[in-house]
Design an enzyme around this catalytic site. Sequence first.
Site, short mmCIF file in Angstrom:
data_model
loop_
_atom_site.label_atom_id
_atom_site.label_comp_id
_atom_site.label_asym_id
_atom_site.label_seq_id
_atom_site.Cartn_x
_atom_site.Cartn_y
_atom_site.Cartn_z
N ALA A 1 0.82 -1.21 0.00
CA ALA A 1 0.00 0.00 0.00
C ALA A 1 0.86 1.26 0.00
O ALA A 1 0.62 2.19 -0.79
CB ALA A 1 -0.94 0.00 1.20
N LYS B 1 -2.82 -14.25 -14.63
CA LYS B 1 -4.05 -14.77 -14.05
C LYS B 1 -5.22 -14.52 -15.00
O LYS B 1 -5.49 -13.39 -15.37
CB LYS B 1 -4.32 -14.08 -12.70
CG LYS B 1 -5.65 -14.46 -12.06
CD LYS B 1 -5.92 -13.63 -10.82
CE LYS B 1 -7.35 -13.84 -10.32
NZ LYS B 1 -7.68 -12.95 -9.18
N GLU C 1 -12.03 -12.51 -4.03
CA GLU C 1 -12.00 -12.05 -5.42
C GLU C 1 -10.83 -11.10 -5.68
O GLU C 1 -10.86 -10.27 -6.58
CB GLU C 1 -13.33 -11.39 -5.79
CG GLU C 1 -14.46 -12.38 -6.03
CD GLU C 1 -14.42 -13.03 -7.41
OE1 GLU C 1 -13.59 -12.62 -8.23
OE2 GLU C 1 -15.23 -13.94 -7.66
N GLY D 1 -7.66 -6.75 -2.64
CA GLY D 1 -6.83 -5.98 -1.71
C GLY D 1 -6.03 -4.90 -2.40
O GLY D 1 -6.11 -3.71 -2.06
#
Length: 515
Positions: free
Chosen positions: A16, A82, A352, A355
């Site tokens: 973050a 992904k 899902e 984050g």
Amino acid sequence: MTDTPFKIIIVGGGTAGWLSAAFLSQQLPLTSGRDIQITLVEASDIPTVGVGEATVPSLRETLAACGISEIDFLTSCGATFKHGIKFVNWRQPPEENSGESYFHPFGAPLKVGAVDPLRAWSKLPQDKRGNIADIFSVQSEMAEMGRAPKHLKDRPYDGALSYAYHLDAGKFAEYLKQRFRAQGVQHVIGKVAEVDYDSSSENISALILDDGTKLKSDLYIDCTGFAARLINSDKQNPFIDKTDVLFVDKAVTTRLPTKGTASINGYTTCTAQSAGWIWDIVLQNRRGVGHVYSSKYISDAQAKTELASYIGQSEDALETRTLNMRIGYQQHQWRGNCVAIGLASGFLEPLESTGIYLTEMANWALADMLPRFMAGHNPQAQYTDAMVHHYENIVDFLKLHYAISERRDTPFWRDNANPETWPETLKSNLKAWENDVPSVYDFGRSIQCFSATNYQFVLYGMGWRGHKAPNALTDQTKNLLEQLTIRRARLKEFVLRDTLPNSEIFAAIAPTNPE
């Protein structure tokens, strides 16, 4: 640009903190026309042990906005592609149908020209439908084949199919740190001992570090994790708890070796358990596996037992760490001159992969709204409203996976099926979808993680039995589905021509891949 730089202090590193420093250092000068000075303060310069973390496709645009090379990112962060998420044992108890699964792919369901055949398909009897992801997308098939979504010749962050990444969170934060320190982000090692806070203006006037250093800034970004040291320094910022809707609040995680590039599968596996689920993420050099569970329904020991059983190892041989998760978000996301990002802002279970997405959305919104703040306006309420909408949008979608499951084999699943634990917005939508498909008009904003296409894949992937009076297979519907089959076959041919196997791509970039 004006002569006076706009100063930002970020407290806390990790993904973050360093992603915020990277993004704002590159984008804010463009949106504001100001010189930007960013200082990141963190307690230690020691890299954290990163878990395997999954993302959503928005990260491609965010990385590009930071000026990061895609190849450099892939090789430095152990990242893999992904295509989506494979959900195992979510529909029915494993005792009844062990290993049943469905796939939530990226991208919208296929259409036939301007016609959307999904509505006609959805009203067929369930035994006539087939699997939505196999009919309306090629992505699950490509993922199962170990196919990458792109070719090495493709432009960075572009490919034949939509895609996201799996990455090593520890390596990602370290990569951002090294790169953006070299590009001018100031890095201070120290602990914040005191926050000088003016309750009348809700502004922070200074931070005092444990060595007595006083730091002043125009804007403070709180990346202190669940502690939320800055955004709730006066203990007057209510936390909106969501554990009455989303029950899981802990995780036990481990790291495992991979079997080389041939084992890279290109999707996240989420396998339902008695009181939660297990993620399984394959990176270039290892697997990240974790059991997310509710401490109300099983103990830590039981959670580790289920994880060991999934992996096929004895509990004694399994090295794990346990994480506590605070589920919910801060009522006020931006107060005065302080913004919360990452865990300080809030957290929802990673079912899902939202984050890092929430960190991205916070930074995109700041790049847009901070120029107004610099000019003396107050966009705090507008920003908070946007972020709260992101959280609530995700809460509804996560709950959907539990709410429409047919599992009733444990108290956890039975309680999740109780409509009293469902958000009112989800209840309303499920009622509307009893005789129709999720529509773009069911979702009020253009910027949100989950909309009609996501709901369509999960709703029908879960075997939604909504339509009370299914239609017979008419000639018109049959013709439409035949055209869809042709359309899908052509898309598959195109994708196979314009992509490579994961093993080829990662073998090609392996010489620059750090151990």
